[in-house]
Design a protein around this motif. Sequence first.
Motif, PDB file in Angstrom:
ATOM      1  N   ASP A  89      29.188  75.584 -82.224  1.00  0.00           N
ATOM      2  CA  ASP A  89      27.783  75.331 -82.524  1.00  0.00           C
ATOM      3  C   ASP A  89      27.603  74.151 -83.472  1.00  0.00           C
ATOM      4  O   ASP A  89      26.616  73.421 -83.390  1.00  0.00           O
ATOM      5  CB  ASP A  89      27.152  76.572 -83.167  1.00  0.00           C
ATOM      6  N   MET A  90      28.570  73.976 -84.385  1.00  0.00           N
ATOM      7  CA  MET A  90      28.477  72.951 -85.421  1.00  0.00           C
ATOM      8  C   MET A  90      29.880  72.424 -85.705  1.00  0.00           C
ATOM      9  O   MET A  90      30.826  73.206 -85.843  1.00  0.00           O
ATOM     10  CB  MET A  90      27.869  73.544 -86.695  1.00  0.00           C
ATOM     11  N   ILE A  91      30.011  71.098 -85.780  1.00  0.00           N
ATOM     12  CA  ILE A  91      31.310  70.507 -86.062  1.00  0.00           C
ATOM     13  C   ILE A  91      31.169  69.430 -87.146  1.00  0.00           C
ATOM     14  O   ILE A  91      30.100  68.885 -87.374  1.00  0.00           O
ATOM     15  CB  ILE A  91      31.965  69.890 -84.814  1.00  0.00           C
ATOM     16  N   GLY A  92      32.302  69.144 -87.793  1.00  0.00           N
ATOM     17  CA  GLY A  92      32.353  68.072 -88.766  1.00  0.00           C
ATOM     18  C   GLY A  92      33.742  67.462 -88.776  1.00  0.00           C
ATOM     19  O   GLY A  92      34.603  67.839 -87.966  1.00  0.00           O
ATOM     20  N   VAL A  93      33.954  66.538 -89.687  1.00  0.00           N
ATOM     21  CA  VAL A  93      35.263  65.874 -89.771  1.00  0.00           C
ATOM     22  C   VAL A  93      36.063  66.345 -90.980  1.00  0.00           C
ATOM     23  O   VAL A  93      37.232  65.989 -91.133  1.00  0.00           O
ATOM     24  CB  VAL A  93      35.130  64.338 -89.798  1.00  0.00           C
ATOM     25  N   ILE A 151      25.560  69.156 -84.280  1.00  0.00           N
ATOM     26  CA  ILE A 151      25.148  70.502 -83.896  1.00  0.00           C
ATOM     27  C   ILE A 151      24.540  70.504 -82.501  1.00  0.00           C
ATOM     28  O   ILE A 151      24.111  69.479 -81.985  1.00  0.00           O
ATOM     29  CB  ILE A 151      24.114  71.093 -84.878  1.00  0.00           C
ATOM     30  N   ARG A 152      24.522  71.679 -81.906  1.00  0.00           N
ATOM     31  CA  ARG A 152      23.651  71.911 -80.768  1.00  0.00           C
ATOM     32  C   ARG A 152      22.237  72.108 -81.314  1.00  0.00           C
ATOM     33  O   ARG A 152      22.044  72.707 -82.372  1.00  0.00           O
ATOM     34  CB  ARG A 152      24.066  73.185 -80.035  1.00  0.00           C
ATOM     35  N   ARG A 153      21.241  71.626 -80.591  1.00  0.00           N
ATOM     36  CA  ARG A 153      19.870  71.702 -81.102  1.00  0.00           C
ATOM     37  C   ARG A 153      19.462  73.128 -81.441  1.00  0.00           C
ATOM     38  O   ARG A 153      18.750  73.360 -82.434  1.00  0.00           O
ATOM     39  CB  ARG A 153      18.895  71.106 -80.094  1.00  0.00           C
TER      40      ARG A 153
END
Length: 201
Positions: A89-93, A151-153
């Motif tokens: 659903d949510m990603i980062g580095v 993110i997905r909306r």
Amino acid sequence: YARLWTMTSFVICSIDASKLEAVSHSIAQRMQNHAHEIVAIRDAKSLADGYMRGAAMAKGERLVFCHDDIEILTPDFAERLDRHLRDFDMIGVAGADRVIGSLWSLAAPPHLFGQIAHRHAPSQQYDVSIFCNARPVIDGIRVLDGLFIAIRREVLDRVRFDAATFDGWHLYDMDFSFSAYLAGLKLAVCSDIQLLHFSPG
């Protein structure tokens, strides 16, 4: 390979025209042939304020919230972004799988993940902060660094940036990502997305 989603919106708060132009150019290079838009907020009162206003204007099915002083180094960035947001659903580095204070990196090894390269303009030198990148994707993440969050909306139906509480330039990212984790959403750090940050971090 499956068709990419219709549109990706990059929401960026910036008061510096040259930085905004540079990051927009980097995004255009990496998103060639893939529908995208830049939603620039030039008068944000805080990052939480700017990001929520930008999200309301954005047309994309996926939203990327990022700083204005980054360059995307990964050649196949668009494909990796698409793949990771199909799984999470949510990603980062960069981020951590536990939260113990107001700075995500306070979790300390072995709970930190990701990598970010920093350029120091005065010395023309580069530093690479490697927290742990033993795997391309690390799941079970609880909190993400705000340099880059995608993110997905529909995530915004569950959690939002809190502009009332976080009315400055810090902590907005921890609150947003940790709230997503507490809401049962799936977060990940993607070490296979490499960014260059033009400030010390």
